[in-house]
Design a protein around this motif. Sequence first.
Motif, PDB file in Angstrom:
ATOM      1  N   SER A   1      22.084  12.436  -0.198  1.00  0.00           N
ATOM      2  CA  SER A   1      22.820  11.898   0.949  1.00  0.00           C
ATOM      3  C   SER A   1      23.382  13.011   1.820  1.00  0.00           C
ATOM      4  N   LEU A   2      23.398  12.742   3.109  1.00  0.00           N
ATOM      5  CA  LEU A   2      23.990  13.661   4.079  1.00  0.00           C
ATOM      6  C   LEU A   2      25.066  12.915   4.842  1.00  0.00           C
ATOM      7  N   ASN A   3      26.221  13.504   4.954  1.00  0.00           N
ATOM      8  CA  ASN A   3      27.316  12.885   5.701  1.00  0.00           C
ATOM      9  C   ASN A   3      27.739  13.810   6.833  1.00  0.00           C
ATOM     10  N   PHE A   4      27.740  13.256   8.037  1.00  0.00           N
ATOM     11  CA  PHE A   4      28.213  14.018   9.204  1.00  0.00           C
ATOM     12  C   PHE A   4      28.686  13.012  10.242  1.00  0.00           C
ATOM     13  N   ASN A   5      29.621  13.459  11.068  1.00  0.00           N
ATOM     14  CA  ASN A   5      30.295  12.518  11.962  1.00  0.00           C
ATOM     15  C   ASN A   5      29.594  12.309  13.293  1.00  0.00           C
ATOM     16  N   SER A   6      28.954  13.349  13.791  1.00  0.00           N
ATOM     17  CA  SER A   6      28.294  13.213  15.090  1.00  0.00           C
ATOM     18  C   SER A   6      27.174  14.227  15.164  1.00  0.00           C
ATOM     19  N   GLY A   7      26.327  14.108  16.162  1.00  0.00           N
ATOM     20  CA  GLY A   7      25.216  15.044  16.314  1.00  0.00           C
ATOM     21  C   GLY A   7      23.983  14.582  15.559  1.00  0.00           C
ATOM     22  N   LYS A   8      23.038  15.514  15.421  1.00  0.00           N
ATOM     23  CA  LYS A   8      21.746  15.188  14.809  1.00  0.00           C
ATOM     24  C   LYS A   8      21.351  16.267  13.810  1.00  0.00           C
ATOM     25  N   VAL A   9      20.782  15.816  12.703  1.00  0.00           N
ATOM     26  CA  VAL A   9      20.283  16.752  11.697  1.00  0.00           C
ATOM     27  C   VAL A   9      18.776  16.561  11.570  1.00  0.00           C
ATOM     28  N   ILE A  10      18.044  17.666  11.618  1.00  0.00           N
ATOM     29  CA  ILE A  10      16.594  17.649  11.404  1.00  0.00           C
ATOM     30  C   ILE A  10      16.360  17.929   9.922  1.00  0.00           C
ATOM     31  N   VAL A  11      15.686  16.997   9.244  1.00  0.00           N
ATOM     32  CA  VAL A  11      15.476  17.136   7.794  1.00  0.00           C
ATOM     33  C   VAL A  11      14.002  17.427   7.510  1.00  0.00           C
ATOM     34  N   PHE A  12      13.755  18.531   6.819  1.00  0.00           N
ATOM     35  CA  PHE A  12      12.412  18.855   6.327  1.00  0.00           C
ATOM     36  C   PHE A  12      12.351  18.505   4.847  1.00  0.00           C
ATOM     37  N   LEU A  13      11.329  17.750   4.471  1.00  0.00           N
ATOM     38  CA  LEU A  13      11.067  17.452   3.052  1.00  0.00           C
ATOM     39  C   LEU A  13       9.698  18.010   2.693  1.00  0.00           C
ATOM     40  N   GLY A  14       9.648  18.916   1.741  1.00  0.00           N
ATOM     41  CA  GLY A  14       8.348  19.412   1.290  1.00  0.00           C
ATOM     42  C   GLY A  14       7.615  18.341   0.515  1.00  0.00           C
ATOM     43  N   TYR A  15       6.296  18.378   0.555  1.00  0.00           N
ATOM     44  CA  TYR A  15       5.522  17.411  -0.228  1.00  0.00           C
ATOM     45  C   TYR A  15       5.665  17.733  -1.707  1.00  0.00           C
ATOM     46  N   CYS A  16       5.668  16.678  -2.515  1.00  0.00           N
ATOM     47  CA  CYS A  16       5.665  16.863  -3.966  1.00  0.00           C
ATOM     48  C   CYS A  16       4.252  16.619  -4.461  1.00  0.00           C
ATOM     49  N   GLN A  17       3.806  17.438  -5.387  1.00  0.00           N
ATOM     50  CA  GLN A  17       2.455  17.286  -5.894  1.00  0.00           C
ATOM     51  C   GLN A  17       2.280  15.900  -6.514  1.00  0.00           C
TER      52      GLN A  17
END
Lengths: 229, 229
Positions: free
Chosen positions: B208-224
Amino acid sequence: MTPKIPASTAPVRGPATPAAKIVILANGTFPTHPVPLVRLHDADMIICCDGAAEKLVANGLEPGIIIGDLDSVSPELKERYGNILVQDTDQDTNDLTKAVNWCIAVGIREVTILGATGIREDHTLGNISLLADYSARIDAVMLTDTGSFRVYDHSVTIDSHPGQQVSLFSIDPSLKVTSSGLKYPLDDLTLHSWWRGTLNEAIANTFSLNFNSGKVIVFLGYCQGVNLK
Amino acid sequence: MTPKIPASTAPVRGPATPAAKIVILANGTFPTHPVPLVRLHDADMIICCDGAAEKLVANGLEPGIIIGDLDSVSPELKERYGNILVQDTDQDTNDLTKAVNWCIAVGIREVTILGATGIREDHTLGNISLLADYSARIDAVMLTDTGSFRVYDHSVTIDSHPGQQVSLFSIDPSLKVTSSGLKYPLDDLTLHSWWRGTLNEAIANTFSLNFNSGKVIVFLGYCQGVNLK
Protein backbone atom coordinates in the motif's frame (compact mmCIF):
# COMPACT_ATOMS: atom_id res chain seq x y z
CA MET A 1 68.04 20.43 -26.79
CA THR A 2 64.33 21.02 -26.50
CA PRO A 3 63.40 24.42 -27.95
CA LYS A 4 61.98 26.83 -25.46
CA ILE A 5 58.27 27.39 -25.95
CA PRO A 6 57.33 31.07 -26.00
CA ALA A 7 55.04 31.92 -23.09
CA SER A 8 52.26 33.01 -25.41
CA THR A 9 51.87 29.53 -26.92
CA ALA A 10 52.13 27.61 -23.68
CA PRO A 11 48.96 25.93 -22.53
CA VAL A 12 47.03 28.20 -20.22
CA ARG A 13 44.20 25.87 -19.25
CA GLY A 14 44.01 22.40 -17.82
CA PRO A 15 46.46 20.38 -15.75
CA ALA A 16 50.07 19.86 -16.88
CA THR A 17 49.38 16.12 -16.98
CA PRO A 18 46.14 15.10 -18.67
CA ALA A 19 43.67 13.38 -16.35
CA ALA A 20 43.59 9.61 -16.58
CA LYS A 21 40.68 8.31 -18.61
CA ILE A 22 38.55 6.54 -16.04
CA VAL A 23 35.44 4.63 -17.10
CA ILE A 24 32.76 3.18 -14.83
CA LEU A 25 30.90 0.32 -16.48
CA ALA A 26 27.48 -0.25 -14.91
CA ASN A 27 25.51 -3.46 -15.32
CA GLY A 28 22.89 -2.25 -17.80
CA THR A 29 23.13 -2.76 -21.54
CA PHE A 30 26.73 -3.28 -22.66
CA PRO A 31 27.58 -0.50 -25.15
CA THR A 32 27.21 -1.16 -28.87
CA HIS A 33 27.50 2.38 -30.30
CA PRO A 34 30.99 3.44 -31.48
CA VAL A 35 31.15 6.50 -29.19
CA PRO A 36 30.89 4.62 -25.86
CA LEU A 37 32.83 1.65 -27.27
CA VAL A 38 35.79 3.85 -28.22
CA ARG A 39 35.68 5.43 -24.76
CA LEU A 40 35.71 1.95 -23.21
CA HIS A 41 38.65 0.76 -25.29
CA ASP A 42 40.60 4.00 -24.70
CA ALA A 43 40.17 3.90 -20.91
CA ASP A 44 43.20 3.92 -18.63
CA MET A 45 41.13 2.07 -16.04
CA ILE A 46 37.70 0.45 -16.14
CA ILE A 47 35.77 0.24 -12.88
CA CYS A 48 33.12 -2.46 -13.12
CA CYS A 49 29.89 -2.44 -11.14
CA ASP A 50 29.47 -6.01 -9.93
CA GLY A 51 28.13 -8.23 -12.76
CA ALA A 52 29.32 -5.76 -15.41
CA ALA A 53 32.73 -7.43 -14.97
CA GLU A 54 31.34 -10.58 -16.58
CA LYS A 55 30.25 -8.61 -19.64
CA LEU A 56 33.54 -6.72 -19.85
CA VAL A 57 35.65 -9.88 -19.72
CA ALA A 58 33.34 -11.58 -22.24
CA ASN A 59 34.13 -8.63 -24.54
CA GLY A 60 37.87 -9.19 -24.20
CA LEU A 61 38.69 -6.30 -21.84
CA GLU A 62 40.23 -6.21 -18.38
CA PRO A 63 38.63 -4.64 -15.29
CA GLY A 64 40.72 -2.33 -13.12
CA ILE A 65 38.41 -2.59 -10.10
CA ILE A 66 35.24 -4.64 -9.51
CA ILE A 67 32.99 -3.01 -6.93
CA GLY A 68 29.58 -3.70 -5.39
CA ASP A 69 27.78 -6.40 -3.45
CA LEU A 70 29.72 -8.84 -5.67
CA ASP A 71 26.73 -11.17 -5.72
CA SER A 72 26.63 -11.11 -9.52
CA VAL A 73 30.29 -12.04 -10.07
CA SER A 74 31.03 -15.70 -10.80
CA PRO A 75 33.38 -17.68 -8.50
CA GLU A 76 35.77 -17.95 -11.46
CA LEU A 77 36.06 -14.18 -11.89
CA LYS A 78 36.23 -13.66 -8.13
CA GLU A 79 39.27 -15.93 -8.00
CA ARG A 80 40.87 -14.47 -11.12
CA TYR A 81 40.41 -10.87 -9.98
CA GLY A 82 40.66 -11.42 -6.21
CA ASN A 83 43.15 -8.56 -5.82
CA ILE A 84 40.90 -5.92 -7.41
CA LEU A 85 37.57 -6.76 -5.71
CA VAL A 86 36.01 -4.02 -3.56
CA GLN A 87 33.05 -5.37 -1.63
CA ASP A 88 30.63 -2.66 -0.52
CA THR A 89 27.36 -3.99 0.88
CA ASP A 90 25.80 -0.62 1.78
CA GLN A 91 22.04 -1.17 1.38
CA ASP A 92 21.37 2.51 0.75
CA THR A 93 23.39 2.92 -2.43
CA ASN A 94 23.32 1.10 -5.74
CA ASP A 95 26.46 -0.29 -7.40
CA LEU A 96 26.92 2.73 -9.66
CA THR A 97 26.91 5.06 -6.65
CA LYS A 98 29.40 2.81 -4.89
CA ALA A 99 31.72 3.05 -7.89
CA VAL A 100 31.39 6.84 -8.07
CA ASN A 101 32.00 7.17 -4.32
CA TRP A 102 35.12 5.01 -4.66
CA CYS A 103 36.42 7.29 -7.44
CA ILE A 104 35.84 10.38 -5.31
CA ALA A 105 37.53 8.74 -2.32
CA VAL A 106 40.71 7.97 -4.29
CA GLY A 107 40.84 11.44 -5.82
CA ILE A 108 39.50 10.86 -9.32
CA ARG A 109 37.88 14.06 -10.61
CA GLU A 110 36.58 13.02 -14.04
CA VAL A 111 34.72 9.90 -15.02
CA THR A 112 32.76 8.50 -17.94
CA ILE A 113 29.82 6.28 -17.03
CA LEU A 114 28.84 3.55 -19.51
CA GLY A 115 26.25 0.75 -19.38
CA ALA A 116 24.02 2.70 -16.99
CA THR A 117 20.86 2.50 -19.09
CA GLY A 118 18.88 -0.20 -20.85
CA ILE A 119 17.32 -3.34 -19.40
CA ARG A 120 15.16 -2.06 -16.48
CA GLU A 121 13.72 1.38 -17.08
CA ASP A 122 13.48 2.16 -13.34
CA HIS A 123 17.26 1.63 -13.09
CA THR A 124 17.75 3.92 -16.10
CA LEU A 125 15.73 6.70 -14.47
CA GLY A 126 17.51 6.28 -11.16
CA ASN A 127 20.98 6.24 -12.70
CA ILE A 128 20.38 9.33 -14.82
CA SER A 129 19.08 11.28 -11.82
CA LEU A 130 22.06 10.20 -9.71
CA LEU A 131 24.27 12.26 -12.05
CA ALA A 132 22.75 15.32 -10.40
CA ASP A 133 23.81 14.07 -6.99
CA TYR A 134 27.38 13.46 -8.12
CA SER A 135 27.79 16.76 -9.97
CA ALA A 136 29.26 18.81 -7.13
CA ARG A 137 31.93 16.23 -6.36
CA ILE A 138 33.02 14.78 -9.72
CA ASP A 139 32.82 15.70 -13.40
CA ALA A 140 30.74 12.83 -14.76
CA VAL A 141 29.34 12.22 -18.22
CA MET A 142 27.10 9.29 -19.03
CA LEU A 143 27.31 7.85 -22.54
CA THR A 144 24.56 5.56 -23.80
CA ASP A 145 24.00 3.99 -27.20
CA THR A 146 22.03 7.05 -28.32
CA GLY A 147 23.66 10.05 -26.70
CA SER A 148 25.17 11.65 -23.62
CA PHE A 149 23.81 12.91 -20.31
CA ARG A 150 25.60 15.61 -18.32
CA VAL A 151 24.45 17.78 -15.42
CA TYR A 152 24.98 21.55 -15.18
CA ASP A 153 24.46 23.54 -11.99
CA HIS A 154 24.96 26.94 -13.63
CA SER A 155 24.19 28.74 -16.89
CA VAL A 156 26.25 27.28 -19.70
CA THR A 157 27.07 27.37 -23.40
CA ILE A 158 27.33 23.87 -24.87
CA ASP A 159 29.05 22.77 -28.09
CA SER A 160 26.61 21.27 -30.57
CA HIS A 161 25.95 20.68 -34.24
CA PRO A 162 23.04 21.99 -36.27
CA GLY A 163 20.27 19.40 -36.08
CA GLN A 164 21.66 17.70 -32.98
CA GLN A 165 18.88 16.35 -30.77
CA VAL A 166 18.69 18.01 -27.34
CA SER A 167 16.53 17.16 -24.33
CA LEU A 168 16.58 18.94 -20.98
CA PHE A 169 15.41 17.60 -17.63
CA SER A 170 15.23 19.09 -14.18
CA ILE A 171 14.66 17.33 -10.90
CA ASP A 172 13.36 20.62 -9.49
CA PRO A 173 10.07 21.55 -11.21
CA SER A 174 10.36 25.18 -10.10
CA LEU A 175 13.62 25.79 -11.99
CA LYS A 176 13.17 28.21 -14.91
CA VAL A 177 15.32 27.98 -18.03
CA THR A 178 15.87 30.39 -20.90
CA SER A 179 17.68 29.14 -23.98
CA SER A 180 19.30 30.45 -27.12
CA GLY A 181 20.42 28.39 -30.11
CA LEU A 182 17.61 25.83 -29.83
CA LYS A 183 14.93 25.20 -32.45
CA TYR A 184 12.17 25.54 -29.83
CA PRO A 185 13.43 28.35 -27.57
CA LEU A 186 12.75 28.17 -23.85
CA ASP A 187 11.70 31.49 -22.34
CA ASP A 188 11.80 31.28 -18.56
CA LEU A 189 10.20 27.84 -18.87
CA THR A 190 9.72 25.55 -15.89
CA LEU A 191 10.63 21.93 -16.65
CA HIS A 192 7.76 20.80 -14.44
CA SER A 193 7.31 17.49 -16.20
CA TRP A 194 10.05 15.26 -17.59
CA TRP A 195 8.66 15.54 -21.13
CA ARG A 196 8.60 19.36 -21.06
CA GLY A 197 12.18 19.89 -22.23
CA THR A 198 12.43 16.91 -24.59
CA LEU A 199 12.56 16.74 -28.39
CA ASN A 200 14.45 19.98 -28.92
CA GLU A 201 17.22 20.52 -31.45
CA ALA A 202 20.37 22.61 -31.72
CA ILE A 203 20.39 25.02 -34.65
CA ALA A 204 24.07 26.02 -34.56
CA ASN A 205 27.48 25.02 -33.22
CA THR A 206 26.60 26.07 -29.68
CA PHE A 207 23.48 26.60 -27.63
CA SER A 208 23.07 28.31 -24.27
CA LEU A 209 21.01 27.65 -21.19
CA ASN A 210 20.40 30.31 -18.58
CA PHE A 211 19.02 29.53 -15.14
CA ASN A 212 19.57 31.03 -11.72
CA SER A 213 19.72 28.01 -9.44
CA GLY A 214 19.27 24.25 -9.41
CA LYS A 215 20.50 21.67 -11.89
CA VAL A 216 19.65 20.81 -15.47
CA ILE A 217 20.29 17.37 -16.96
CA VAL A 218 21.20 17.76 -20.63
CA PHE A 219 20.84 14.93 -23.14
CA LEU A 220 22.64 15.33 -26.47
CA GLY A 221 21.92 12.79 -29.19
CA TYR A 222 24.87 11.59 -31.23
CA CYS A 223 25.32 13.12 -34.66
CA GLN A 224 26.20 10.81 -37.49
CA GLY A 225 29.89 11.03 -38.26
CA VAL A 226 30.58 13.51 -35.47
CA ASN A 227 32.62 12.68 -32.43
CA LEU A 228 31.23 13.49 -29.04
CA LYS A 229 33.36 15.58 -26.78
CA MET B 1 -34.80 -21.80 -22.54
CA THR B 2 -31.90 -20.12 -20.79
CA PRO B 3 -31.92 -20.97 -17.08
CA LYS B 4 -32.47 -18.00 -14.84
CA ILE B 5 -29.30 -17.02 -13.01
CA PRO B 6 -29.85 -16.50 -9.29
CA ALA B 7 -29.17 -12.92 -8.31
CA SER B 8 -26.39 -13.93 -5.93
CA THR B 9 -24.23 -15.38 -8.75
CA ALA B 10 -24.81 -12.58 -11.24
CA PRO B 11 -21.81 -10.34 -11.87
CA VAL B 12 -21.90 -7.37 -9.58
CA ARG B 13 -18.87 -5.45 -10.82
CA GLY B 14 -17.66 -4.21 -14.16
CA PRO B 15 -19.55 -3.20 -17.28
CA ALA B 16 -22.07 -5.57 -18.92
CA THR B 17 -19.82 -5.62 -21.98
CA PRO B 18 -16.09 -5.89 -21.27
CA ALA B 19 -14.05 -2.95 -22.51
CA ALA B 20 -12.32 -3.54 -25.84
CA LYS B 21 -8.64 -4.30 -25.50
CA ILE B 22 -6.95 -1.29 -27.05
CA VAL B 23 -3.18 -1.19 -27.46
CA ILE B 24 -1.06 1.80 -28.47
CA LEU B 25 2.25 0.75 -30.00
CA ALA B 26 4.85 3.52 -29.79
CA ASN B 27 7.97 3.61 -31.94
CA GLY B 28 10.53 2.57 -29.30
CA THR B 29 11.79 -0.98 -28.88
CA PHE B 30 9.34 -3.54 -30.26
CA PRO B 31 8.28 -5.83 -27.37
CA THR B 32 10.11 -9.11 -26.86
CA HIS B 33 8.89 -10.13 -23.37
CA PRO B 34 5.88 -12.51 -23.27
CA VAL B 35 3.72 -10.16 -21.16
CA PRO B 36 3.60 -7.25 -23.64
CA LEU B 37 3.65 -9.65 -26.60
CA VAL B 38 0.54 -11.49 -25.37
CA ARG B 39 -1.15 -8.13 -24.80
CA LEU B 40 -0.28 -7.13 -28.38
CA HIS B 41 -1.57 -10.36 -29.90
CA ASP B 42 -4.77 -10.26 -27.78
CA ALA B 43 -5.63 -6.66 -28.70
CA ASP B 44 -8.96 -5.84 -30.31
CA MET B 45 -7.32 -2.84 -31.96
CA ILE B 46 -3.70 -1.71 -32.25
CA ILE B 47 -3.08 2.01 -32.66
CA CYS B 48 0.37 2.57 -34.15
CA CYS B 49 2.44 5.70 -33.56
CA ASP B 50 3.85 6.58 -36.97
CA GLY B 51 6.84 4.33 -37.79
CA ALA B 52 5.70 1.69 -35.27
CA ALA B 53 3.35 0.52 -38.02
CA GLU B 54 6.37 -0.71 -39.99
CA LYS B 55 7.50 -2.82 -37.04
CA LEU B 56 4.01 -4.16 -36.39
CA VAL B 57 3.47 -5.25 -39.98
CA ALA B 58 6.97 -6.77 -40.08
CA ASN B 59 5.86 -8.84 -37.08
CA GLY B 60 2.80 -10.13 -38.92
CA LEU B 61 0.14 -8.03 -37.20
CA GLU B 62 -2.36 -5.50 -38.54
CA PRO B 63 -2.68 -1.89 -37.40
CA GLY B 64 -6.14 -0.51 -36.58
CA ILE B 65 -5.08 3.13 -36.81
CA ILE B 66 -1.76 4.74 -37.76
CA ILE B 67 -1.37 8.17 -36.22
CA GLY B 68 1.31 10.89 -36.11
CA ASP B 69 3.27 13.09 -38.46
CA LEU B 70 3.36 10.01 -40.73
CA ASP B 71 6.86 10.95 -41.85
CA SER B 72 8.19 7.55 -40.74
CA VAL B 73 5.66 5.45 -42.67
CA SER B 74 6.78 4.09 -46.06
CA PRO B 75 4.84 4.98 -49.21
CA GLU B 76 3.90 1.28 -49.49
CA LEU B 77 2.25 1.20 -46.06
CA LYS B 78 0.64 4.59 -46.64
CA GLU B 79 -1.04 3.22 -49.74
CA ARG B 80 -1.97 -0.11 -48.15
CA TYR B 81 -3.43 1.52 -45.04
CA GLY B 82 -4.69 4.76 -46.60
CA ASN B 83 -8.08 4.42 -44.93
CA ILE B 84 -6.72 4.17 -41.38
CA LEU B 85 -4.13 6.97 -41.46
CA VAL B 86 -4.64 9.86 -39.03
CA GLN B 87 -2.22 12.68 -39.77
CA ASP B 88 -1.66 14.98 -36.80
CA THR B 89 1.18 17.44 -37.27
CA ASP B 90 0.82 19.26 -33.95
CA GLN B 91 4.37 20.41 -33.06
CA ASP B 92 3.62 20.52 -29.34
CA THR B 93 2.83 16.84 -28.82
CA ASN B 94 4.74 13.67 -29.58
CA ASP B 95 3.21 10.74 -31.45
CA LEU B 96 2.34 8.84 -28.28
CA THR B 97 0.37 11.81 -26.95
CA LYS B 98 -1.40 12.14 -30.30
CA ALA B 99 -2.46 8.50 -30.05
CA VAL B 100 -3.68 8.89 -26.47
CA ASN B 101 -5.58 12.07 -27.36
CA TRP B 102 -7.22 10.24 -30.27
CA CYS B 103 -8.33 7.46 -27.90
CA ILE B 104 -9.81 9.96 -25.48
CA ALA B 105 -11.58 11.79 -28.31
CA VAL B 106 -13.31 8.62 -29.55
CA GLY B 107 -14.36 7.55 -26.07
CA ILE B 108 -11.78 4.88 -25.22
CA ARG B 109 -11.30 4.69 -21.43
CA GLU B 110 -8.61 2.02 -21.04
CA VAL B 111 -5.43 1.57 -23.00
CA THR B 112 -2.21 -0.43 -22.84
CA ILE B 113 0.90 1.35 -24.11
CA LEU B 114 3.67 -0.79 -25.60
CA GLY B 115 6.97 0.08 -27.30
CA ALA B 116 7.27 3.38 -25.41
CA THR B 117 10.74 2.75 -23.99
CA GLY B 118 14.10 1.67 -25.31
CA ILE B 119 16.22 3.28 -28.00
CA ARG B 120 16.56 6.96 -26.90
CA GLU B 121 16.57 7.39 -23.13
CA ASP B 122 15.20 10.95 -23.34
CA HIS B 123 12.13 9.57 -25.14
CA THR B 124 11.79 6.89 -22.44
CA LEU B 125 11.82 9.52 -19.69
CA GLY B 126 9.36 11.73 -21.54
CA ASN B 127 6.95 8.90 -22.32
CA ILE B 128 6.90 7.58 -18.75
CA SER B 129 6.21 11.04 -17.35
CA LEU B 130 3.41 11.61 -19.87
CA LEU B 131 1.48 8.83 -18.13
CA ALA B 132 0.95 11.28 -15.27
CA ASP B 133 -0.57 13.78 -17.67
CA TYR B 134 -2.98 11.21 -19.11
CA SER B 135 -4.06 9.74 -15.78
CA ALA B 136 -7.11 11.93 -15.16
CA ARG B 137 -8.55 11.24 -18.59
CA ILE B 138 -7.75 7.60 -19.39
CA ASP B 139 -6.75 4.44 -17.54
CA ALA B 140 -3.35 3.75 -19.07
CA VAL B 141 -0.75 1.13 -18.25
CA MET B 142 2.64 1.00 -19.94
CA LEU B 143 4.22 -2.43 -20.40
CA THR B 144 7.91 -2.69 -21.22
CA ASP B 145 10.16 -5.73 -21.57
CA THR B 146 10.96 -5.59 -17.85
CA GLY B 147 7.79 -4.47 -16.09
CA SER B 148 4.82 -2.11 -15.96
CA PHE B 149 4.37 1.59 -15.22
CA ARG B 150 1.07 2.95 -13.90
CA VAL B 151 0.19 6.30 -12.31
CA TYR B 152 -1.88 6.71 -9.14
CA ASP B 153 -3.34 10.03 -8.00
CA HIS B 154 -4.59 8.71 -4.66
CA SER B 155 -3.59 6.29 -1.91
CA VAL B 156 -3.79 2.73 -3.20
CA THR B 157 -3.28 -0.96 -2.42
CA ILE B 158 -1.58 -2.78 -5.29
CA ASP B 159 -1.51 -6.51 -6.02
CA SER B 160 2.00 -7.92 -5.91
CA HIS B 161 4.03 -11.06 -5.26
CA PRO B 162 6.65 -11.54 -2.57
CA GLY B 163 9.99 -10.52 -4.03
CA GLN B 164 8.48 -8.47 -6.86
CA GLN B 165 10.63 -5.47 -7.74
CA VAL B 166 8.97 -2.11 -7.05
CA SER B 167 10.15 1.41 -7.89
CA LEU B 168 8.26 4.61 -7.17
CA PHE B 169 8.67 7.97 -8.88
CA SER B 170 7.06 11.34 -8.38
CA ILE B 171 7.16 14.34 -10.64
CA ASP B 172 6.45 16.52 -7.60
CA PRO B 173 9.43 16.42 -5.21
CA SER B 174 7.33 17.71 -2.30
CA LEU B 175 4.96 14.73 -2.35
CA LYS B 176 5.32 12.52 0.75
CA VAL B 177 4.62 8.80 0.65
CA THR B 178 4.14 6.25 3.40
CA SER B 179 4.14 2.57 2.47
CA SER B 180 3.29 -0.80 3.95
CA GLY B 181 4.17 -4.19 2.49
CA LEU B 182 7.52 -3.05 1.04
CA LYS B 183 10.93 -4.40 2.05
CA TYR B 184 12.26 -0.86 2.59
CA PRO B 185 9.29 0.98 4.12
CA LEU B 186 8.68 4.62 3.20
CA ASP B 187 7.71 6.78 6.16
CA ASP B 188 6.45 10.14 4.95
CA LEU B 189 9.31 10.13 2.45
CA THR B 190 9.66 12.78 -0.23
CA LEU B 191 10.63 11.31 -3.62
CA HIS B 192 12.79 14.37 -4.27
CA SER B 193 15.12 12.58 -6.65
CA TRP B 194 14.16 9.96 -9.21
CA TRP B 195 16.39 7.36 -7.57
CA ARG B 196 14.88 7.86 -4.11
CA GLY B 197 12.01 5.39 -4.52
CA THR B 198 13.82 2.82 -6.67
CA LEU B 199 15.04 -0.69 -5.88
CA ASN B 200 12.29 -1.57 -3.44
CA GLU B 201 10.57 -4.94 -3.22
CA ALA B 202 7.12 -6.26 -2.30
CA ILE B 203 7.10 -8.64 0.64
CA ALA B 204 3.55 -9.96 0.29
CA ASN B 205 0.61 -10.26 -2.11
CA THR B 206 -0.26 -6.59 -1.79
CA PHE B 207 1.48 -3.39 -0.81
CA SER B 208 0.00 0.00 0.00
CA LEU B 209 1.00 3.57 -0.71
CA ASN B 210 -0.46 6.49 1.21
CA PHE B 211 -0.11 10.08 0.07
CA ASN B 212 -2.33 13.11 0.33
CA SER B 213 -2.00 14.78 -3.04
CA GLY B 214 -0.08 14.56 -6.29
CA LYS B 215 0.75 11.53 -8.40
CA VAL B 216 3.03 8.55 -7.95
CA ILE B 217 4.40 6.56 -10.90
CA VAL B 218 4.70 2.90 -9.89
CA PHE B 219 7.02 0.46 -11.67
CA LEU B 220 6.42 -3.25 -11.03
CA GLY B 221 8.98 -5.70 -12.37
CA TYR B 222 7.65 -8.87 -13.92
CA CYS B 223 7.79 -11.98 -11.78
CA GLN B 224 8.94 -15.17 -13.44
CA GLY B 225 5.97 -17.37 -14.27
CA VAL B 226 3.44 -14.85 -12.96
CA ASN B 227 1.02 -13.02 -15.21
CA LEU B 228 0.73 -9.28 -14.90
CA LYS B 229 -2.73 -7.90 -14.31
